[in-house]
Design a protein around this motif. Structure first.
Motif, PDB file in Angstrom:
ATOM      1  N   GLN A   1       0.821  -1.223   0.026  1.00  0.00           N
ATOM      2  CA  GLN A   1       0.002  -0.071  -0.061  1.00  0.00           C
ATOM      3  C   GLN A   1       0.818   1.292   0.152  1.00  0.00           C
ATOM      4  OE1 GLN A   1      -2.105  -1.564   3.516  1.00  0.00           O
ATOM      5  NE2 GLN A   1      -3.814  -0.536   2.788  1.00  0.00           N
ATOM      6  N   PHE A   2       1.865   1.189   0.886  1.00  0.00           N
ATOM      7  CA  PHE A   2       2.918   2.190   1.033  1.00  0.00           C
ATOM      8  C   PHE A   2       3.354   2.518  -0.416  1.00  0.00           C
ATOM      9  CE2 PHE A   2       6.955   4.340   1.414  1.00  0.00           C
ATOM     10  CZ  PHE A   2       6.650   5.247   2.184  1.00  0.00           C
TER      11      PHE A   2
ATOM     12  N   PHE B   1      -4.066  13.670  22.427  1.00  0.00           N
ATOM     13  CA  PHE B   1      -3.229  14.237  21.489  1.00  0.00           C
ATOM     14  C   PHE B   1      -4.013  13.943  20.063  1.00  0.00           C
ATOM     15  CE2 PHE B   1      -0.403  13.456  17.932  1.00  0.00           C
ATOM     16  CZ  PHE B   1       0.421  14.866  17.838  1.00  0.00           C
ATOM     17  N   GLY B   2      -4.214  14.983  19.477  1.00  0.00           N
ATOM     18  CA  GLY B   2      -4.997  15.024  17.846  1.00  0.00           C
ATOM     19  C   GLY B   2      -3.966  15.020  16.631  1.00  0.00           C
ATOM     20  N   PHE B   3      -3.925  13.845  16.066  1.00  0.00           N
ATOM     21  CA  PHE B   3      -3.143  13.717  14.775  1.00  0.00           C
ATOM     22  C   PHE B   3      -3.570  14.732  13.510  1.00  0.00           C
ATOM     23  CE2 PHE B   3      -1.656   9.875  16.994  1.00  0.00           C
ATOM     24  CZ  PHE B   3      -0.381   9.824  16.355  1.00  0.00           C
ATOM     25  N   ARG B   4      -2.637  15.281  13.006  1.00  0.00           N
ATOM     26  CA  ARG B   4      -3.020  16.340  11.592  1.00  0.00           C
ATOM     27  C   ARG B   4      -3.002  15.203  10.560  1.00  0.00           C
ATOM     28  NH1 ARG B   4      -3.877  17.413   7.385  1.00  0.00           N
ATOM     29  NH2 ARG B   4      -3.516  19.518   6.200  1.00  0.00           N
ATOM     30  N   TRP B   5      -2.291  14.268  10.457  1.00  0.00           N
ATOM     31  CA  TRP B   5      -1.868  13.512   9.259  1.00  0.00           C
ATOM     32  C   TRP B   5      -2.493  12.031   9.513  1.00  0.00           C
ATOM     33  CZ3 TRP B   5      -1.287  16.243   5.026  1.00  0.00           C
ATOM     34  CH2 TRP B   5      -0.787  17.559   5.126  1.00  0.00           C
ATOM     35  N   TYR B   6      -3.612  11.752   9.044  1.00  0.00           N
ATOM     36  CA  TYR B   6      -4.208  10.326   9.064  1.00  0.00           C
ATOM     37  C   TYR B   6      -4.005   9.562   7.755  1.00  0.00           C
ATOM     38  CZ  TYR B   6      -6.571  11.621  13.438  1.00  0.00           C
ATOM     39  OH  TYR B   6      -7.029  11.927  14.690  1.00  0.00           O
ATOM     40  N   ASP B   7      -4.121  10.023   6.724  1.00  0.00           N
ATOM     41  CA  ASP B   7      -4.249   9.456   5.413  1.00  0.00           C
ATOM     42  C   ASP B   7      -2.852   9.462   4.532  1.00  0.00           C
ATOM     43  OD1 ASP B   7      -5.941   8.800   2.951  1.00  0.00           O
ATOM     44  OD2 ASP B   7      -4.249  10.065   2.212  1.00  0.00           O
ATOM     45  N   LEU B   8      -2.415   8.291   4.273  1.00  0.00           N
ATOM     46  CA  LEU B   8      -1.044   8.184   3.865  1.00  0.00           C
ATOM     47  C   LEU B   8      -0.748   9.155   2.750  1.00  0.00           C
ATOM     48  CD1 LEU B   8       1.986   6.770   4.072  1.00  0.00           C
ATOM     49  CD2 LEU B   8       1.030   4.784   2.692  1.00  0.00           C
ATOM     50  N   GLU B   9      -1.642   8.937   1.662  1.00  0.00           N
ATOM     51  CA  GLU B   9      -1.265   9.367   0.376  1.00  0.00           C
ATOM     52  C   GLU B   9      -1.304  11.105   0.677  1.00  0.00           C
ATOM     53  OE1 GLU B   9      -3.134   9.308  -3.880  1.00  0.00           O
ATOM     54  OE2 GLU B   9      -2.964   7.372  -3.019  1.00  0.00           O
ATOM     55  N   GLU B  10      -2.156  11.601   1.452  1.00  0.00           N
ATOM     56  CA  GLU B  10      -2.091  13.014   1.653  1.00  0.00           C
ATOM     57  C   GLU B  10      -0.855  13.467   2.416  1.00  0.00           C
ATOM     58  OE1 GLU B  10      -5.498  14.463   3.865  1.00  0.00           O
ATOM     59  OE2 GLU B  10      -6.952  13.892   2.500  1.00  0.00           O
ATOM     60  N   ALA B  11      -0.453  12.477   3.270  1.00  0.00           N
ATOM     61  CA  ALA B  11       0.884  12.908   4.116  1.00  0.00           C
ATOM     62  C   ALA B  11       2.059  12.837   3.132  1.00  0.00           C
ATOM     63  CB  ALA B  11       1.048  11.969   5.112  1.00  0.00           C
ATOM     64  N   LEU B  12       2.117  11.769   2.340  1.00  0.00           N
ATOM     65  CA  LEU B  12       3.198  11.726   1.262  1.00  0.00           C
ATOM     66  C   LEU B  12       3.127  12.907   0.224  1.00  0.00           C
ATOM     67  CD1 LEU B  12       3.044   7.932   0.286  1.00  0.00           C
ATOM     68  CD2 LEU B  12       5.062   9.214   1.517  1.00  0.00           C
ATOM     69  N   GLY B  13       1.825  13.250  -0.232  1.00  0.00           N
ATOM     70  CA  GLY B  13       1.891  14.298  -0.936  1.00  0.00           C
ATOM     71  C   GLY B  13       2.176  15.770  -0.598  1.00  0.00           C
ATOM     72  N   ASP B  14       2.002  15.857   0.854  1.00  0.00           N
ATOM     73  CA  ASP B  14       2.692  16.987   1.512  1.00  0.00           C
ATOM     74  C   ASP B  14       4.029  16.919   1.388  1.00  0.00           C
ATOM     75  OD1 ASP B  14       1.928  19.426   3.497  1.00  0.00           O
ATOM     76  OD2 ASP B  14       3.432  17.983   4.883  1.00  0.00           O
ATOM     77  N   VAL B  15       4.635  15.850   2.039  1.00  0.00           N
ATOM     78  CA  VAL B  15       6.059  15.777   2.069  1.00  0.00           C
ATOM     79  C   VAL B  15       6.834  15.919   0.744  1.00  0.00           C
ATOM     80  CG1 VAL B  15       8.016  14.185   2.459  1.00  0.00           C
ATOM     81  CG2 VAL B  15       5.859  14.440   4.168  1.00  0.00           C
ATOM     82  N   VAL B  16       6.298  15.252  -0.173  1.00  0.00           N
ATOM     83  CA  VAL B  16       7.062  15.532  -1.617  1.00  0.00           C
ATOM     84  C   VAL B  16       6.744  16.704  -2.060  1.00  0.00           C
ATOM     85  CG1 VAL B  16       6.675  14.634  -4.015  1.00  0.00           C
ATOM     86  CG2 VAL B  16       6.609  12.866  -2.061  1.00  0.00           C
TER      87      VAL B  16
END
Length: 297
Positions: free
Chosen positions: A232-233, A281-296
């Motif tokens: 999936q990753f 604690f509240g997470f900002r990034w739950y969805d992997l694809e959104e997190a990867l998109g932000d980082v990239v």
């Protein structure tokens, strides 16, 4: 608050320190190379060349211990395994000595560990209470945590960071994978069914700040609430980069290339941040694809 940090030039430390300064904290970084470190940090950061010239931690409100030889950079020969252990254990032992020598020790000691503490547990859902699988990564982390807990007292609480795979713009796992995936040569490792416990660097930093500011102690899984399988990753990273991601690396080839350290990519943990979420604690990034998109980006 005055905060002492080891491993400040690493992936997590380099993102954490600017946030601490923004919040008005005073930061001292322990480094072997102050001249090189000076170019990386705001002039307000104080630099110590090692800990040998300092006897105690009086004056500091917190210590954040992130030091350690990168675990995936080299094959795990016996000498390399010793370096991995001693680079973590020795500085943690020294910090604990300094806590004990302090008249007014810091109120909190936040010390590194890793989700590798649990070893490779396959499909098992892992929270902080899960019994570990006894392999090298567990032995390394268990001893590291045991040493850090020596700083615990009526004056000092100890928090342990069982960190997963950190997603950040430079360095870490993406520093190794992005060049391969951008060429369209990326894909799953082995059968791709192994779990990857990941966390966006923003959530990692915010999690450390949360532990700093709240009366918490003990181990915390520093991972997203939604671990994913390796396949999936790979698919998500390929989709974000608009590149194919089907070049599967056979497990046999990975083991030949990496040796014992191949467990880092062929194994994994289905780890959940149970204690962090229970604390509010509240997470900002739950969805992997959104997190990867932000980082990239």
């Amino acid at each position: 608050m005055q905060i002492l940090i080891t491993g400040g030039t690493g992936l997590i430390g380099s993102h954490l320190i600017p946030r601490l300064l923004e919040l008005g904290h005073e930061v001292t970084v322990v480094t072997r190379t102050p001249d090189k470190a000076r170019a990386l940090f705001d002039p307000k950061v104080t630099l110590w060349k090692g800990l040998s010239e300092h006897n105690n931690l009086d004056g500091f409100g917190a210590v954040i211990n992130l030091a350690g030889e990168p675990i995936a950079d080299k094959r795990w020969t016996e000498s390399q395994k010793q370096r991995l252990c001693q680079s973590r254990w020795q500085i943690t032992e020294r910090l604990v000595e300094m806590f004990k020598a302090s008249q007014t020790p810091p109120a909190v000691f936040i010390s590194g560990s890793a989700a590798g503490y649990y070893g490779d547990l396959g499909e098992v859902v892992v929270n902080e209470d899960e019994p570990p699988h006894n392999e090298f990564t567990h032995k390394l982390c268990a001893r590291w945590e045991q040493i850090a807990c020596g700083a615990q007292s009526e004056q000092t609480r100890v928090c342990l960071l069982r960190t997963g795979v950190v997603l950040a713009p430079k360095g870490g796992i993406l520093g190794k994978l992005l060049p391969i995936f951008r060429l369209g040569l990326g894909g799953p490792m082995g059968d791709g069914r192994q779990y990857l416990a990941w966390i966006h660097i923003d959530d990692m930093v915010n999690g450390i700040l949360w532990l700093l500011d709240n009366d918490l102690r003990g181990p915390f899984n520093m991972v997203s609430p939604y671990p994913v399988r390796n396949e999936q990753f790979s698919h998500a990273l390929g989709h974000v980069l608009k590149r194919p991601a089907f070049m599967r690396a056979p497990a046999t080839a990975v083991r030949l290339m990496m040796g014992e350290s191949s467990v880092l990519v062929l194994g994994g943990q289905r780890a959940l941040p149970k204690r962090l979420e229970e604390s509010g604690f509240g997470f900002r990034w739950y969805d992997l694809e959104e997190a990867l998109g932000d980082v990239v980006r």
